[in-house]
Scaffold this active site. Structure first.
Site, PDB file in Angstrom:
ATOM      1  CB  SER A   1      -7.294   5.587   6.167  1.00 59.12           C
ATOM      2  OG  SER A   1      -7.482   5.264   4.819  1.00 59.12           O
TER       3      SER A   1
ATOM      4  CG  ASP B   1     -10.621   3.643   4.838  1.00 67.25           C
ATOM      5  OD1 ASP B   1     -10.181   4.714   5.282  1.00 67.25           O
ATOM      6  OD2 ASP B   1     -10.311   3.196   3.725  1.00 67.25           O
TER       7      ASP B   1
ATOM      8  CG  HIS C   1      -2.113   0.875   1.042  1.00 69.17           C
ATOM      9  ND1 HIS C   1      -3.279   0.395   0.497  1.00 69.17           N
ATOM     10  CD2 HIS C   1      -2.328   2.187   1.301  1.00 69.17           C
ATOM     11  CE1 HIS C   1      -4.167   1.373   0.433  1.00 69.17           C
ATOM     12  NE2 HIS C   1      -3.612   2.477   0.913  1.00 69.17           N
TER      13      HIS C   1
ATOM     14  CE  LYS D   1      -7.470   1.561   2.340  1.00 67.03           C
ATOM     15  NZ  LYS D   1      -7.890   2.928   2.479  1.00 67.03           N
TER      16      LYS D   1
HETATM   17  N1  URA Z   1      -4.227   5.843   1.398  1.00 72.05           N
HETATM   18  C1  URA Z   1      -5.258   5.401   2.164  1.00 72.05           C
HETATM   19  O1  URA Z   1      -5.778   4.305   1.963  1.00 72.05           O
HETATM   20  N2  URA Z   1      -5.696   6.202   3.122  1.00 72.05           N
HETATM   21  C2  URA Z   1      -5.153   7.396   3.401  1.00 72.05           C
HETATM   22  O2  URA Z   1      -5.591   8.047   4.314  1.00 72.05           O
HETATM   23  C3  URA Z   1      -4.094   7.849   2.588  1.00 72.05           C
HETATM   24  C4  URA Z   1      -3.643   7.040   1.597  1.00 72.05           C
END
Ligand code: URA
Length: 442
Positions: free
Chosen positions: A183, A161, A82, A187
């Site tokens: 966030s 989220d 990510h 996830k």
């Molecule tokens: N990516 C995400 O999933 N959330 C954020 O807050 C910033 C980048």
């Protein structure tokens, strides 16, 4: 419990209880707390920060708001990746097929654009026919059959989220360590992978502008992941200028395909190889090499290079696109992707060296051309964006091309051009290129 009291408590920088955080997150997710109260609460978090304890609690509450996927149906060590968000960051489209070609099962849930940053889901949707939504069973089947599936935040996975993210996108509440940590990690933890590779961006085009802030964010996420038993690797990478040359959805997919074909800009290739190498190492694929003294990430990078140079990563990309309903012919013919009706070239007024290409300004310029959202309900123009011809450290002659802007609307094109022009600074002395990889936390 009273919403206004909780907002006021946060405004006054007081510690919140777990119950208060739960009340806000659940209330907003089920629709009983309206956008305007949640916006005020989010802004109070941005301005006043949050303790580690509250950040951990917020992450756990957001993770548990929906389904938590065990992914028991997927064979092998599942590795997720990510990015904290940047400008021109199309690495997932390159890294995921490289790691999958090396044998790492890729079961990835990606996000949409946020503020001035782009999102993988929006980029993938610029591929004609490509589906980013899948039911859980289909997703697991796709990973077992093809070794790769990348979807948007669908179903009931981290629904809190999904709603909060969309609100943050349009209320200026993106830049917060606690909100980004909760966030991303809610996830990633709900998605149930065994290892997570984080690309933490640092610079004007990132939510964290300085190295100490990016380090704090990386450490906060690594900490929370490890506490949940995940193998974590974080790479802190430069985002003072855009990554690669293309910014905008279809334009970035085309650049990603260039890299998969062995061409494309050097910075995007280098970062992709490092991220893929980290994923291959975290997936245990790089273990047992001939030289055990060599760190496994280095072995992972060598394997990633092999996947790229042999064309196996490009083949995996083709399989991935076709498997999710996209037209794989785009690989041979970029004109099959959305085409803009207007473009404008901007050239240098005088000779010298490029000393700055401000990533934030290029991100905003791309958003102005139509490639990003300004309101929640906005649709985006897949063909719009900016393609840079010069980056920091490049020599430029009077009249040489600096960038081209693409749009489908004259006003949007003009606004994008104006903002992108302001991103460039020039000097008479050659500027150092910013170092791309600032730190690796293993
Ligand atoms: N990516 C995400 O999933 N959330 C954020 O807050 C910033 C980048």
């Amino acid at each position: 419990m009273n919403v206004v009291d909780i907002i006021t408590k946060k405004k006054n920088r007081e510690e919140l209880t777990r119950e208060e955080l739960e009340y806000m997150v659940k209330g907003f997710t089920d629709g009983s707390i309206p956008d305007y109260q949640m916006s005020a609460f989010l802004m109070a978090i941005v301005l006043q920060g949050m303790s580690r304890e509250n950040t951990v609690a917020l992450t756990e509450i957001m993770r548990d708001c929906g389904d938590v996927m065990a992914r028991s149906g997927i064979e092998g060590i599942k590795v997720d990746k990510h990015s904290t968000g940047g400008v021109g960051d199309k690495t997932t489209l390159i890294v995921a097929p490289i790691a999958a070609a090396a044998g790492v099962p890729i079961a990835k849930m990606s996000g949409r654009g946020l503020g001035f940053t782009g999102g993988t889901v929006d980029k993938m949707e610029s591929i004609p026919g490509f589906r980013t939504a899948m039911e859980k069973e289909e997703f697991i089947r796709a990973v077992n059959e093809r070794g790769i599936a990348v979807i948007g935040q669908t179903g009931n996975l981290a629904p809190a989220d999904k709603k909060i993210y969309a609100l943050r996108d349009v209320t200026g509440t993106t830049e917060s360590l606690a909100l980004i940590t909760s966030s991303i990690m809610s996830k990633k933890l709900a998605a149930g992978s065994d290892a997570i590779v984080l690309d933490v961006k640092c610079g004007s085009g990132a939510f964290m502008k300085t190295l100490p802030d990016a380090e704090e964010l990386a450490e906060s996420m690594v900490d929370i992941g490890r506490a949940s038993g995940k193998n974590m690797i974080a790479i802190i990478s430069d985002m003072s200028q855009p990554l690669g040359n293309a910014v905008g959805n279809a334009l970035e997919v085309q650049e990603a395909m260039d890299v998969l074909k062995g061409a494309g800009p050097e910075d995007i290739r280098e970062l992709s190889l490092n991220l893929a190498g980290a994923m291959i190492a975290a997936g245990g694929i790089a273990d047992g090499g001939a030289d055990e003294s060599e760190p496994s990430v280095m072995r992972g990078i060598r394997l990633a290079e092999e996947m790229l140079n042999s064309g196996r990563a490009l083949e995996k990309f083709r399989e991935f696109v076709e498997g999710q309903g996209g037209n794989p012919e785009i690989i041979n013919d970029y004109r099959l992707m959305a085409q803009p009706s207007r473009s404008m070239e901007v050239r240098a007024d005088e000779s010298g060296y490029v000393t700055k290409v401000d990533a934030l300004k290029i991100g905003l310029a791309s958003q102005h051309t139509g490639a990003g959202r300004e309101k929640k309900e906005d649709s985006i123009d897949m063909s719009a964006g900016i393609v840079l011809n010069k980056k920091v450290g490049d020599e430029v002659m009077e009249g040489e091309l600096l960038f081209t802007a693409y749009a489908n609307d004259a006003d949007k094109l003009a606004k994008g051009v104006e903002e992108a022009k302001a991103a460039f600074e020039f000097g008479k002395i050659k500027a150092e290129r910013p170092s791309l990889i600032k730190r690796v936390i293993e």
